[in-house]
Each structure stands twice: as C-alpha cells, then as structure tokens.
Scaffold this active site. Structure first.
Site, PDB file in Angstrom:
ATOM      1  N   SER A 195      -1.795  12.596 -14.994  1.00  0.00           N
ATOM      2  CA  SER A 195      -3.118  12.767 -15.569  1.00  0.00           C
ATOM      3  C   SER A 195      -3.192  14.137 -16.239  1.00  0.00           C
ATOM      4  O   SER A 195      -2.458  15.046 -15.855  1.00  0.00           O
ATOM      5  CB  SER A 195      -4.158  12.692 -14.443  1.00  0.00           C
ATOM      6  OG  SER A 195      -5.414  13.171 -14.860  1.00  0.00           O
ATOM      7  N   LYS A 247      -2.701  15.889  -8.661  1.00  0.00           N
ATOM      8  CA  LYS A 247      -1.999  15.647  -9.923  1.00  0.00           C
ATOM      9  C   LYS A 247      -1.146  16.851 -10.330  1.00  0.00           C
ATOM     10  O   LYS A 247      -0.089  16.687 -10.938  1.00  0.00           O
ATOM     11  CB  LYS A 247      -2.998  15.261 -11.024  1.00  0.00           C
ATOM     12  CG  LYS A 247      -3.619  13.894 -10.781  1.00  0.00           C
ATOM     13  CD  LYS A 247      -2.527  12.839 -10.597  1.00  0.00           C
ATOM     14  CE  LYS A 247      -3.047  11.446 -10.464  1.00  0.00           C
ATOM     15  NZ  LYS A 247      -1.960  10.446 -10.488  1.00  0.00           N
ATOM     16  N   ASP A 252       0.871  -1.165   0.000  1.00  0.00           N
ATOM     17  CA  ASP A 252       0.000   0.000   0.000  1.00  0.00           C
ATOM     18  C   ASP A 252       0.914   1.222   0.000  1.00  0.00           C
ATOM     19  O   ASP A 252       1.574   1.494   1.009  1.00  0.00           O
ATOM     20  CB  ASP A 252      -0.886  -0.036   1.244  1.00  0.00           C
ATOM     21  CG  ASP A 252      -1.847   1.134   1.341  1.00  0.00           C
ATOM     22  OD1 ASP A 252      -1.670   2.129   0.593  1.00  0.00           O
ATOM     23  OD2 ASP A 252      -2.767   1.067   2.171  1.00  0.00           O
ATOM     24  N   TYR A 260      -8.469  15.748  -6.326  1.00  0.00           N
ATOM     25  CA  TYR A 260      -7.722  15.013  -7.349  1.00  0.00           C
ATOM     26  C   TYR A 260      -6.877  15.916  -8.251  1.00  0.00           C
ATOM     27  O   TYR A 260      -5.675  15.667  -8.397  1.00  0.00           O
ATOM     28  CB  TYR A 260      -8.680  14.148  -8.183  1.00  0.00           C
ATOM     29  CG  TYR A 260      -7.993  13.355  -9.262  1.00  0.00           C
ATOM     30  CD1 TYR A 260      -7.330  12.176  -8.957  1.00  0.00           C
ATOM     31  CD2 TYR A 260      -8.010  13.770 -10.592  1.00  0.00           C
ATOM     32  CE1 TYR A 260      -6.699  11.434  -9.944  1.00  0.00           C
ATOM     33  CE2 TYR A 260      -7.386  13.047 -11.584  1.00  0.00           C
ATOM     34  CZ  TYR A 260      -6.720  11.877 -11.252  1.00  0.00           C
ATOM     35  OH  TYR A 260      -6.090  11.151 -12.224  1.00  0.00           O
TER      36      TYR A 260
END
Length: 177
Positions: free
Chosen positions: A145, A166, A64, A162
């Site tokens: 991304s 990124k 993880d 998010y």
C-alpha cells in the site's frame, strides 16, 4: 507468460478485490491457481465466474493467513496436488479504523498485524522452502500500500496500526530481496 504455463501460483486474499482479479488474470494466462482466503463461498463464486474451460485451473482453498497451521496446510495441498508453488502473490490485508491509544484495542490491532505482517511471513517462508526444495526459480510478490511508504492523513479516519504494518511489509520485502 510462456514460462509460467501450467505452473502453480498461490494468491492470498483471493476472495475479492485485487486478489480475485489477479487469480482471474493468472488463470487466463495459463497458470494453475490456488486461491486462498477465509471466505470459501466467495472463492467458489470466483471459480464459477470463470469460463467453464478454465474452472479446473482455479482451486479454492479456505485459509486464514493469520493462522500458521492454515498456511502450512494450504502449501502442503499445493505441493501434493499441483507439484509445488512457482509464484506466490501475498495480497491478503486488512485495515481496521481506530486509535492505537484506545483502551481495549488489542483485537483490531492484532487483526491487522497478524494478517498484514504475519500472513506474509508464513506464506513467504512456505513458498521459499518449497521453491528451494524443488529447485524452482520462482517469484514472490508482495502487494503493499502507499501507506507502506508514508502515513497518509485522511480527515476523520484513524488508520491505527495499518501504516506501521505496511511499512513492515516494505522492510520485509527489502530484507527478503
């Protein structure tokens, strides 16, 4: 790819999608791959999907990336069993929908930050230290991304933290360079 024959690669987020595809391609190109992800059963299925002659070149490791100790343990295993890492593909990432101003949103915000930012930090640090110690001219590749370059607007979907995570990967990549 001749330079990388029988060299070790680590791929995070290897249990599905881009990570799984990268693992398969690297193994087929002659690299030995440590496939890191939380879902060990999917890693084992990925290994089983390879032709029998190539299965010995993929090593599933439950890891993880949000847990620094897991990352350190995985890199130590690669160092001890595969001679150290030559290529790191930071691919692990998560997207959780939500609003950054929602009450009680810490859990999904932490999941994104800890995976998308801290996972890259931990893995890159460990790869760099191993490469430096072993005098390896390797590569570290950060899969990112389009949200790392602009904030996409998707009607009806709240991207929460998010895009910020990124953008951080974009900035970290430039900083590492």
């Amino acid at each position: 790819m001749e330079r990388w024959q029988n060299k070790a690669a680590i791929v995070t987020g290897a249990s599905s999608g881009i990570g799984a595809a990268v693992c398969i391609d690297l193994v087929k190109a002659g690299m030995t791959v440590a496939a890191l992800a939380r879902r060990e059963e999917r890693l084992n299925a990925l290994k089983d999907s390879l032709p029998k002659a190539l299965r010995g070149n993929l090593h599933p490791i439950r890891c993880d990336v949000t847990q620094e100790a897991d990352v350190i343990r995985a890199f130590r295993w690669v160092d001890e069993h595969l001679g150290g890492v030559h290529v790191l593909i930071n691919n692990a990432g998560v997207l959780r929908e939500g609003n950054m101003t929602d009450a009680n949103n810490t859990e999904y915000i932490r999941a994104v930050i800890d995976t998308n930012i801290m996972g890259v930090v931990y893995a890159t640090r460990e790869a760099f230290q191993t490469m430096k110690t072993k005098d390896v001219a390797g590569h570290i590749i950060n899969i990112n991304s389009i949200a790392g370059h602009y904030v996409p607007i998707i009607p009806g979907f709240l991207m929460s933290i998010y895009p910020a995570s990124k953008h951080a990967v974009t900035a970290m990549t430039e900083t590492y360079r």
